[in-house]
Design a protein around this motif. Structure first.
Motif, mmCIF file in Angstrom:
data_model
loop_
_atom_site.group_PDB
_atom_site.id
_atom_site.type_symbol
_atom_site.label_atom_id
_atom_site.label_comp_id
_atom_site.label_asym_id
_atom_site.label_seq_id
_atom_site.Cartn_x
_atom_site.Cartn_y
_atom_site.Cartn_z
ATOM 1 N N LEU A 273 14.990 10.485 3.931
ATOM 2 C CA LEU A 273 16.060 10.141 2.985
ATOM 3 C C LEU A 273 15.548 10.101 1.552
ATOM 4 C CD1 LEU A 273 19.010 9.253 2.493
ATOM 5 C CD2 LEU A 273 18.173 6.907 2.587
ATOM 6 N N VAL B 184 24.508 8.308 4.208
ATOM 7 C CA VAL B 184 24.129 8.095 2.813
ATOM 8 C C VAL B 184 23.869 9.425 2.118
ATOM 9 C CG1 VAL B 184 22.345 7.098 1.318
ATOM 10 C CG2 VAL B 184 23.337 5.745 3.163
ATOM 11 N N THR B 185 23.240 10.354 2.805
ATOM 12 C CA THR B 185 23.000 11.677 2.230
ATOM 13 C C THR B 185 24.321 12.360 1.899
ATOM 14 O OG1 THR B 185 20.913 11.946 3.412
ATOM 15 C CG2 THR B 185 21.998 13.965 2.676
ATOM 16 N N ARG C 114 22.119 1.074 0.348
ATOM 17 C CA ARG C 114 23.286 1.496 1.132
ATOM 18 C C ARG C 114 22.904 1.662 2.607
ATOM 19 N NH1 ARG C 114 27.989 1.239 3.049
ATOM 20 N NH2 ARG C 114 29.087 3.192 3.398
ATOM 21 N N VAL C 115 21.736 2.224 2.878
ATOM 22 C CA VAL C 115 21.273 2.346 4.264
ATOM 23 C C VAL C 115 21.157 0.958 4.884
ATOM 24 C CG1 VAL C 115 19.322 2.965 5.749
ATOM 25 C CG2 VAL C 115 20.121 4.567 4.018
ATOM 26 N N ARG C 116 20.599 0.016 4.153
ATOM 27 C CA ARG C 116 20.456 -1.350 4.657
ATOM 28 C C ARG C 116 21.827 -1.934 5.023
ATOM 29 N NH1 ARG C 116 17.039 -3.554 7.439
ATOM 30 N NH2 ARG C 116 18.852 -4.184 8.569
ATOM 31 N N LEU D 208 22.952 -0.358 8.282
ATOM 32 C CA LEU D 208 22.198 -0.914 9.401
ATOM 33 C C LEU D 208 22.719 -2.301 9.766
ATOM 34 C CD1 LEU D 208 18.552 0.135 8.482
ATOM 35 C CD2 LEU D 208 20.021 1.141 10.224
ATOM 36 N N LEU E 146 19.613 4.014 12.306
ATOM 37 C CA LEU E 146 18.936 4.507 11.106
ATOM 38 C C LEU E 146 19.215 5.981 10.842
ATOM 39 C CD1 LEU E 146 16.984 4.047 8.739
ATOM 40 C CD2 LEU E 146 15.122 4.631 10.295
ATOM 41 N N ALA F 151 18.646 3.378 -0.635
ATOM 42 C CA ALA F 151 18.013 2.488 0.341
ATOM 43 C C ALA F 151 18.882 1.265 0.602
ATOM 44 C CB ALA F 151 16.632 2.060 -0.157
ATOM 45 N N LEU G 171 12.281 4.901 5.429
ATOM 46 C CA LEU G 171 13.254 5.813 4.825
ATOM 47 C C LEU G 171 12.575 7.096 4.357
ATOM 48 C CD1 LEU G 171 15.551 3.378 2.809
ATOM 49 C CD2 LEU G 171 15.828 4.268 5.140
ATOM 50 N N ALA H 50 22.743 6.332 9.638
ATOM 51 C CA ALA H 50 22.889 5.718 8.318
ATOM 52 C C ALA H 50 22.318 6.639 7.236
ATOM 53 C CB ALA H 50 22.204 4.358 8.287
ATOM 54 N N CYS H 51 21.160 7.235 7.504
ATOM 55 C CA CYS H 51 20.559 8.159 6.538
ATOM 56 C C CYS H 51 21.457 9.377 6.322
ATOM 57 C CB CYS H 51 19.170 8.582 6.988
ATOM 58 S SG CYS H 51 17.938 7.261 6.844
#
Length: 114
Positions: free
Chosen positions: A39, A80-81, A62-64, A67, A73, A60, A34, A76-77
């Motif tokens: 991120l 989340v951003t 939330r990214v998980r 995924l 990835l 992190a 990450l 997802a990043c």
């Protein structure tokens, strides 16, 4: 009147990489990925060890979740951003005395004029 401490600060880098990974159920390599993806950028201790904040761990986690839903990835990043920026904008609106309406709910799509 209570005083704020570093424990109250969601951006305080309180967690070592190992502890952070254990807390959210990921590997240290996932946290490093990450960082490589841009991120989260953990602070470094005087000894050079990565230190993570609660806010970074929430991102992190939330990214998980994304995924696990099959999102790549990079995507997802980005998601989340954008979610994090929207939440910050909503907090700022409220700080400035504004009011959020049900139409401002990030979980609802916007409508476009015909």
């Amino acid at each position: 009147m209570s005083t704020a401490t570093s424990f109250d600060d969601a951006d305080y880098p309180a967690y070592t990489m190992g502890r952070a990974a254990d807390m959210i159920g990921v590997t240290p390599a996932f946290l490093r990925s990450l960082g490589a993806a841009g991120l989260i950028e953990p602070q470094r201790s005087d000894g050079g060890h990565r230190r993570y904040s609660r806010h970074q761990l929430q991102l992190a986690q939330r990214v998980r979740q994304l995924l696990d839903e099959g999102i790549l990835l990079t995507a997802a990043c980005r998601i989340v951003t954008l979610e994090d920026r929207l939440a910050a904008a909503h907090r700022r609106i409220i700080e400035l005395g504004g009011v959020l309406t049900p139409e401002d709910d990030a979980d609802r799509p916007t409508t476009t004029a015909a």
